[in-house]
Design a protein around this motif. Structure first.
Motif, mmCIF file in Angstrom:
data_model
loop_
_atom_site.group_PDB
_atom_site.id
_atom_site.type_symbol
_atom_site.label_atom_id
_atom_site.label_comp_id
_atom_site.label_asym_id
_atom_site.label_seq_id
_atom_site.Cartn_x
_atom_site.Cartn_y
_atom_site.Cartn_z
ATOM 1 N N VAL A 13 0.916 -1.460 -0.190
ATOM 2 C CA VAL A 13 0.227 -0.357 -0.093
ATOM 3 C C VAL A 13 0.871 1.434 -0.644
ATOM 4 C CG1 VAL A 13 -1.675 1.385 1.302
ATOM 5 C CG2 VAL A 13 -2.007 -1.241 1.371
ATOM 6 N N GLN A 14 0.526 2.414 -1.107
ATOM 7 C CA GLN A 14 1.239 3.230 -0.754
ATOM 8 C C GLN A 14 0.294 4.224 -1.173
ATOM 9 O OE1 GLN A 14 4.536 2.976 -4.367
ATOM 10 N NE2 GLN A 14 4.777 1.143 -4.018
ATOM 11 N N ARG A 15 0.556 5.572 0.111
ATOM 12 C CA ARG A 15 -0.211 7.401 -0.163
ATOM 13 C C ARG A 15 0.063 8.172 -0.937
ATOM 14 N NH1 ARG A 15 -0.543 5.064 5.009
ATOM 15 N NH2 ARG A 15 -2.191 3.807 5.506
ATOM 16 N N ARG A 16 0.221 8.592 -1.760
ATOM 17 C CA ARG A 16 0.590 9.883 -2.937
ATOM 18 C C ARG A 16 -0.322 11.479 -2.400
ATOM 19 N NH1 ARG A 16 4.239 6.840 -2.486
ATOM 20 N NH2 ARG A 16 5.258 6.494 -4.300
ATOM 21 N N ALA A 17 -0.112 12.653 -2.127
ATOM 22 C CA ALA A 17 -1.070 13.506 -1.971
ATOM 23 C C ALA A 17 -0.650 14.978 -2.441
ATOM 24 C CB ALA A 17 -0.715 13.993 -0.625
ATOM 25 N N VAL A 18 -1.636 15.687 -2.786
ATOM 26 C CA VAL A 18 -1.739 16.371 -3.717
ATOM 27 C C VAL A 18 -2.257 17.647 -3.189
ATOM 28 C CG1 VAL A 18 -1.906 15.908 -6.157
ATOM 29 C CG2 VAL A 18 -3.731 15.898 -4.987
ATOM 30 N N PRO A 19 -1.849 18.628 -3.132
ATOM 31 C CA PRO A 19 -2.817 19.904 -3.155
ATOM 32 C C PRO A 19 -4.097 20.388 -3.519
ATOM 33 C CG PRO A 19 -1.027 20.673 -3.684
ATOM 34 C CD PRO A 19 -0.838 19.325 -4.210
ATOM 35 N N PHE A 20 -5.133 20.641 -2.330
ATOM 36 C CA PHE A 20 -6.581 20.666 -3.049
ATOM 37 C C PHE A 20 -6.634 21.243 -4.200
ATOM 38 C CE2 PHE A 20 -8.792 21.297 1.848
ATOM 39 C CZ PHE A 20 -8.899 19.599 1.241
ATOM 40 N N THR A 21 -7.349 20.565 -5.968
ATOM 41 C CA THR A 21 -7.269 20.871 -6.666
ATOM 42 C C THR A 21 -9.286 21.112 -7.219
ATOM 43 O OG1 THR A 21 -5.426 20.037 -7.183
ATOM 44 C CG2 THR A 21 -6.972 20.568 -9.126
ATOM 45 N N GLY A 22 -9.849 21.801 -7.218
ATOM 46 C CA GLY A 22 -10.923 21.818 -8.132
ATOM 47 C C GLY A 22 -11.522 21.245 -6.790
ATOM 48 N N MET A 23 -11.935 21.462 -5.989
ATOM 49 C CA MET A 23 -12.037 21.498 -4.052
ATOM 50 C C MET A 23 -13.580 21.679 -4.129
ATOM 51 S SD MET A 23 -12.680 22.468 -1.387
ATOM 52 C CE MET A 23 -11.210 23.752 -1.151
ATOM 53 N N GLN A 24 -14.735 21.991 -3.758
ATOM 54 C CA GLN A 24 -15.671 22.643 -3.000
ATOM 55 C C GLN A 24 -16.045 21.111 -2.579
ATOM 56 O OE1 GLN A 24 -18.508 24.234 -6.199
ATOM 57 N NE2 GLN A 24 -17.684 22.771 -7.561
ATOM 58 N N LEU A 25 -16.535 22.441 -1.176
ATOM 59 C CA LEU A 25 -17.515 21.880 -0.326
ATOM 60 C C LEU A 25 -19.015 22.411 0.406
ATOM 61 C CD1 LEU A 25 -17.305 19.059 1.787
ATOM 62 C CD2 LEU A 25 -16.953 20.675 3.748
ATOM 63 N N ARG A 26 -20.201 21.465 -0.362
ATOM 64 C CA ARG A 26 -21.412 22.904 -0.604
ATOM 65 C C ARG A 26 -22.258 22.481 0.003
ATOM 66 N NH1 ARG A 26 -19.944 21.220 -5.495
ATOM 67 N NH2 ARG A 26 -22.463 20.100 -7.049
ATOM 68 N N ALA A 27 -22.915 22.516 0.948
ATOM 69 C CA ALA A 27 -24.499 22.178 1.286
ATOM 70 C C ALA A 27 -25.445 22.026 -0.534
ATOM 71 C CB ALA A 27 -25.687 22.559 1.964
ATOM 72 N N VAL A 28 -25.982 20.448 -0.540
ATOM 73 C CA VAL A 28 -26.805 19.885 -1.446
ATOM 74 C C VAL A 28 -28.250 20.654 -0.950
ATOM 75 C CG1 VAL A 28 -27.506 18.556 -3.141
ATOM 76 C CG2 VAL A 28 -25.475 18.475 -2.132
ATOM 77 N N ASP A 29 -28.584 20.286 -0.092
ATOM 78 C CA ASP A 29 -29.458 19.929 1.296
ATOM 79 C C ASP A 29 -29.252 20.096 2.742
ATOM 80 O OD1 ASP A 29 -30.123 17.556 2.079
ATOM 81 O OD2 ASP A 29 -30.518 17.199 -0.408
ATOM 82 N N ALA A 30 -30.705 19.973 3.371
ATOM 83 C CA ALA A 30 -30.741 19.823 4.720
ATOM 84 C C ALA A 30 -29.843 19.318 5.086
ATOM 85 C CB ALA A 30 -31.958 20.427 4.998
ATOM 86 N N GLY A 31 -29.835 17.985 4.655
ATOM 87 C CA GLY A 31 -29.076 16.036 4.620
ATOM 88 C C GLY A 31 -27.889 16.083 4.438
ATOM 89 N N THR A 32 -27.169 17.029 3.313
ATOM 90 C CA THR A 32 -26.018 16.745 2.477
ATOM 91 C C THR A 32 -25.388 17.639 2.462
ATOM 92 O OG1 THR A 32 -27.339 14.624 1.721
ATOM 93 C CG2 THR A 32 -25.521 15.074 0.836
#
Length: 254
Positions: A13-32
């Motif tokens: 198992v290997q891991r690689r990381a990248v800076p946030f690209t095209g990132m969004q965190l938004r409310a879709v509705d009251a439950g999501t």
């Protein structure tokens, strides 16, 4: 220096990381809450380091196609640990490969304390990287082992994560013997493990997994070259292997 050992870097198992690209965190509705971003950017070289020094790595376009087509079971986590916040198996996360890389589209439950913490940290810009855990299936190296091209990965039972810092590909270069000794003493004493100890033991696990993967590849090949049964086979498999070995020996003697 002989760097050919690098070619055996599959299976672990290997891991690689990248800076946030095209990132969004938004409310879709009251439950999501809906998260979107990229866990990997393809065709973009980056530097990796092992005990022999630095090399360049490139995840090639198409590396995720087969694993995604096989419905890989992948969770969405924070720092590759803790409770699963979304998952491909449940349909609460969707992964796709496009011209940029591995796109993540996850539905998060705002009632979850972990999601609330994540939302706060992202709004404050305290978290700004994504990472993914994977196993290499196909790779190529250049002649002097200074560039690794990854052509296919297995995402199944890996993960995509939002991370404080990307998992350091140079773990083996920075793993010190006294750190390992301290971690093992705490483990044997049944002490509560500190974050540093958990990180050290995680690095040890990665090294063991990499070595085990190399042995899994080399052992059957060496057994075949020596014309002896593979010692890792169980009794039934070994009995059949011995019979085949004896039959081959007799045929060669004709």
């Amino acid at each position: 220096m002989d760097l050919s050992h690098r070619a055996a870097g599959r299976g672990a198992v290997q891991r690689r990381a990248v800076p946030f690209t095209g990132m969004q965190l938004r409310a879709v509705d009251a439950g999501t809450l809906r998260f979107e971003g990229y866990a990997s950017i393809t065709e973009s070289p980056y530097e990796v380091e092992d005990w022999a020094g630095q090399y360049t790595e490139i995840v090639r376009r198409g590396s995720f196609t087969k694993s995604l087509a096989e419905n890989a079971d992948v969770p969405f986590k924070i720092n590759h640990a803790g409770i699963t916040l979304a998952r491909t198996k449940s349909g609460t996360m969707r992964l796709a490969e496009d011209s940029t890389g591995l796109h993540v589209d996850a539905d998060l439950d705002p009632r979850s304390p972990e999601v609330q913490t994540l939302q706060s940290a992202m709004e404050r810009h305290d978290l700004d990287e994504m990472s993914f855990a994977f196993r290499v299936v196909r790779q190529t190296w250049n002649a002097d082992y200074t560039q690794r091209d990854i052509h296919e990965v297995n995402l199944n039972r890996g993960d995509v994560s939002i991370v404080n810092y990307g998992a350091n590909p140079a773990t083996s270069a920075h793993l010190r013997a006294r750190d390992v000794a301290t971690a093992l003493r705490e483990l044997r004493a049944g002490q509560a493990l500190t974050p540093d100890t958990v990180e050290t033991l995680g690095q040890v696990l990665q090294l063991i997994a990499a070595a085990d993967g190399a042995v899994d590849v080399a052992q059957p090949l060496l057994a075949s070259v020596l014309d002896v049964p593979d010692p890792d086979l169980d009794d039934g498999e070994r009995a059949g292997d011995v019979e085949l070995f004896e039959l081959r020996r007799r045929l060669l003697a004709l």
